[in-house]
Design an enzyme around this catalytic site. Sequence first.
Site, PDB file in Angstrom:
ATOM      1  N   GLN A 103      -6.123  14.192  12.224  1.00  0.00           N
ATOM      2  CA  GLN A 103      -5.753  13.981  10.998  1.00  0.00           C
ATOM      3  C   GLN A 103      -4.736  13.202  10.894  1.00  0.00           C
ATOM      4  O   GLN A 103      -3.721  12.405  11.125  1.00  0.00           O
ATOM      5  CB  GLN A 103      -5.039  15.486  10.581  1.00  0.00           C
ATOM      6  CG  GLN A 103      -6.176  16.150  11.026  1.00  0.00           C
ATOM      7  CD  GLN A 103      -7.591  16.717  10.337  1.00  0.00           C
ATOM      8  OE1 GLN A 103      -7.172  15.806   8.913  1.00  0.00           O
ATOM      9  NE2 GLN A 103      -8.106  17.783  10.778  1.00  0.00           N
ATOM     10  N   CYS A 127     -14.592  19.353   4.447  1.00  0.00           N
ATOM     11  CA  CYS A 127     -13.654  18.610   4.098  1.00  0.00           C
ATOM     12  C   CYS A 127     -15.220  18.671   2.578  1.00  0.00           C
ATOM     13  O   CYS A 127     -14.945  17.167   2.033  1.00  0.00           O
ATOM     14  CB  CYS A 127     -13.762  17.055   4.674  1.00  0.00           C
ATOM     15  SG  CYS A 127     -14.730  17.157   5.577  1.00  0.00           S
ATOM     16  N   GLU A 156     -17.657  19.725  20.569  1.00  0.00           N
ATOM     17  CA  GLU A 156     -17.837  19.046  20.228  1.00  0.00           C
ATOM     18  C   GLU A 156     -18.418  17.636  20.333  1.00  0.00           C
ATOM     19  O   GLU A 156     -19.213  17.590  21.668  1.00  0.00           O
ATOM     20  CB  GLU A 156     -16.574  18.130  20.174  1.00  0.00           C
ATOM     21  CG  GLU A 156     -16.166  16.543  19.673  1.00  0.00           C
ATOM     22  CD  GLU A 156     -16.621  16.313  18.186  1.00  0.00           C
ATOM     23  OE1 GLU A 156     -15.828  17.094  17.693  1.00  0.00           O
ATOM     24  OE2 GLU A 156     -16.513  14.819  18.074  1.00  0.00           O
ATOM     25  N   CYS A 183       0.613  -1.159   0.613  1.00  0.00           N
ATOM     26  CA  CYS A 183      -0.103   0.091   0.223  1.00  0.00           C
ATOM     27  C   CYS A 183       0.827   1.652  -0.208  1.00  0.00           C
ATOM     28  O   CYS A 183       1.960   1.359   0.569  1.00  0.00           O
ATOM     29  CB  CYS A 183      -0.641  -0.154   1.267  1.00  0.00           C
ATOM     30  SG  CYS A 183      -1.584   1.022   1.145  1.00  0.00           S
ATOM     31  N   ASP A 236     -15.679  23.665  12.154  1.00  0.00           N
ATOM     32  CA  ASP A 236     -14.936  22.336  11.318  1.00  0.00           C
ATOM     33  C   ASP A 236     -15.766  20.889  11.191  1.00  0.00           C
ATOM     34  O   ASP A 236     -15.438  20.281  11.556  1.00  0.00           O
ATOM     35  CB  ASP A 236     -13.753  21.923  11.360  1.00  0.00           C
ATOM     36  CG  ASP A 236     -12.412  20.820  10.855  1.00  0.00           C
ATOM     37  OD1 ASP A 236     -12.932  20.938   9.497  1.00  0.00           O
ATOM     38  OD2 ASP A 236     -12.266  20.716  10.911  1.00  0.00           O
ATOM     39  N   TYR A 292     -16.836  21.931  16.497  1.00  0.00           N
ATOM     40  CA  TYR A 292     -16.425  20.507  15.619  1.00  0.00           C
ATOM     41  C   TYR A 292     -15.248  20.431  15.876  1.00  0.00           C
ATOM     42  O   TYR A 292     -14.213  20.431  15.239  1.00  0.00           O
ATOM     43  CB  TYR A 292     -16.884  20.611  14.063  1.00  0.00           C
ATOM     44  CG  TYR A 292     -18.419  21.314  14.123  1.00  0.00           C
ATOM     45  CD1 TYR A 292     -18.947  20.418  13.888  1.00  0.00           C
ATOM     46  CD2 TYR A 292     -18.984  22.525  13.971  1.00  0.00           C
ATOM     47  CE1 TYR A 292     -20.283  20.348  13.569  1.00  0.00           C
ATOM     48  CE2 TYR A 292     -19.762  22.270  13.633  1.00  0.00           C
ATOM     49  CZ  TYR A 292     -20.913  22.067  13.320  1.00  0.00           C
ATOM     50  OH  TYR A 292     -22.161  21.934  13.278  1.00  0.00           O
TER      51      TYR A 292
HETATM   52  C1  LIG Z   1     -13.812  17.050  10.361  1.00  0.00           C
HETATM   53  S1  LIG Z   1     -13.684  16.631  12.091  1.00  0.00           S
HETATM   54  C2  LIG Z   1     -13.493  18.317  12.856  1.00  0.00           C
HETATM   55  C3  LIG Z   1     -11.647  17.626  13.252  1.00  0.00           C
HETATM   56  C4  LIG Z   1     -11.129  18.460  14.156  1.00  0.00           C
HETATM   57  N1  LIG Z   1     -11.495  19.592  13.826  1.00  0.00           N
HETATM   58  C5  LIG Z   1      -9.323  18.593  13.820  1.00  0.00           C
HETATM   59  O1  LIG Z   1      -8.807  19.084  12.910  1.00  0.00           O
HETATM   60  O2  LIG Z   1      -9.142  17.768  14.416  1.00  0.00           O
HETATM   61  C6  LIG Z   1     -15.655  17.297  12.533  1.00  0.00           C
HETATM   62  C7  LIG Z   1     -16.507  16.770  14.306  1.00  0.00           C
HETATM   63  O3  LIG Z   1     -17.599  17.572  14.014  1.00  0.00           O
HETATM   64  C8  LIG Z   1     -17.759  16.256  14.613  1.00  0.00           C
HETATM   65  N2  LIG Z   1     -19.263  16.420  14.973  1.00  0.00           N
HETATM   66  C9  LIG Z   1     -19.857  15.857  14.024  1.00  0.00           C
HETATM   67  N3  LIG Z   1     -21.483  16.021  13.919  1.00  0.00           N
HETATM   68  C10 LIG Z   1     -21.541  16.721  15.497  1.00  0.00           C
HETATM   69  C11 LIG Z   1     -22.596  17.474  16.021  1.00  0.00           C
HETATM   70  N4  LIG Z   1     -23.943  17.598  15.176  1.00  0.00           N
HETATM   71  N5  LIG Z   1     -22.524  18.457  16.669  1.00  0.00           N
HETATM   72  C12 LIG Z   1     -20.873  18.641  17.149  1.00  0.00           C
HETATM   73  N6  LIG Z   1     -19.970  18.033  16.833  1.00  0.00           N
HETATM   74  C13 LIG Z   1     -20.276  16.956  15.906  1.00  0.00           C
HETATM   75  C14 LIG Z   1     -17.523  14.648  15.208  1.00  0.00           C
HETATM   76  O4  LIG Z   1     -17.790  13.971  16.221  1.00  0.00           O
HETATM   77  C15 LIG Z   1     -16.063  15.346  14.684  1.00  0.00           C
HETATM   78  O5  LIG Z   1     -14.901  15.286  15.517  1.00  0.00           O
END
Ligand SMILES: C[S@@+](CC[C@H](N)C(=O)[O-])C[C@H]1O[C@@H](n2cnc3c(N)ncnc32)[C@H](O)[C@@H]1O
Length: 364
Positions: A195, A321, A245, A71, A294, A224
């Site tokens: 990440q 994303c 979160e 891989c 995010d 988030y």
């Molecule tokens: C793209 S990740 C963000 C990662 C973080 N900012 C980082 O750089 O490591 C999105 C995050 O949103 C959380 N999430 C998803 N739905 C949510 C909700 N309804 N309320 C709060 N958090 C949520 C997920 O568990 C996840 O950790």
Amino acid sequence: MTRIAKVKLPVFQPILGSEETYYYRNKLEFTFSCARWLTEDEIGKEDLGSMNALGFHVPGRFDKILPVDHCYLQPDPSNTIRNGVRDFAEANGISYYELKNQKEGALRNLIIRNTVTNEWMVTVQFAYVTEEEINLVMEYLKSTFPMITSLNYVINQKGNDTFHDLEVVCYHGKAFMVETMEDLKFQIGPKSFFQTNAKQALKLYQLVREYADLQGNEVVYDLYTGTGTIGLFLAKHATKVVGLEYVEMAVEDARINAELNGIKNATFFAGDMKKVLTEEFIAIHGAPDVIITDPPRAGMDVDVVNQILAVQPKKIVYVSCNPATQARDLALLDVAYEVDVVHPVDMFPQTHHVENIVRLILKS
Ligand SMILES: C[S@@+](CC[C@H](N)C(=O)[O-])C[C@H]1O[C@@H](n2cnc3c(N)ncnc32)[C@H](O)[C@@H]1O
């Protein structure tokens, strides 16, 4: 952005490419199956040899696994460890999971993780297994791969592969790895999210910091926040950081990481964003001057967008994303915000995915 958001947009910054376009991931999850995917040439042949496979799911087929020999996504010894476990299991007659009926098979999946600082974490998921088989596999890994700093196993007989609700046993080494970003340290356990392209994530966070352009006197909300990485990255440039979160365990990691780094002005709360980010919450914790958001691929819930519009921070740095849902949200924010930066970052070379940073400034 143009077709969905239909808002005034600046000239886009060029996509920030990843220096490494191969072997950039720090986590891969391989599945064992006793029913490997057959190639077109093999279909109809009589002697197919072993039907066992250790590799990746064929798209759309939960029960078929494509065996992987090499891989190109994770640096070595990832390939050596995976192939070593495969050969050891074959030589010792240790069975592979029966994905379709889920009633038999010892080896279920193999998760290999690493850090930029070269720590290695291996977690083996077993299903229907004896103690003797566990010891055989774990001793093999321990004695053959001394670079593994955290060696763990889980017994999982549930219908799915997730193990956030199961006990992870640390068989050898430490129960976690430590990743380093600038002067910050992040503790990563077998259940923690981090990440997957750490070097590029650092560049993403540096850009977020640049666009947040903090003066040291702001209240920053990191929506988030996951394990709190962006919030912790910004903490020393702000008066206060509030991270929100959904996943309770990620919030626990965020708190551990704040403590590990001696950061005292960052607090983290768990809950569904649309239920936690309320007027009452904001009254208690202070109105944000800057919001970093995010969200997952689905983007922000409309209630969350409305709450942001109600509280009106001066600046929003929106990391996404999924630029399509981000564009949808920009259209909703357009009543009060102007987009002044669009800067995509390639976090996942060899795929069509792109992470997109947008900065929004409160219209005067
Ligand atoms: C793209 S990740 C963000 C990662 C973080 N900012 C980082 O750089 O490591 C999105 C995050 O949103 C959380 N999430 C998803 N739905 C949510 C909700 N309804 N309320 C709060 N958090 C949520 C997920 O568990 C996840 O950790």
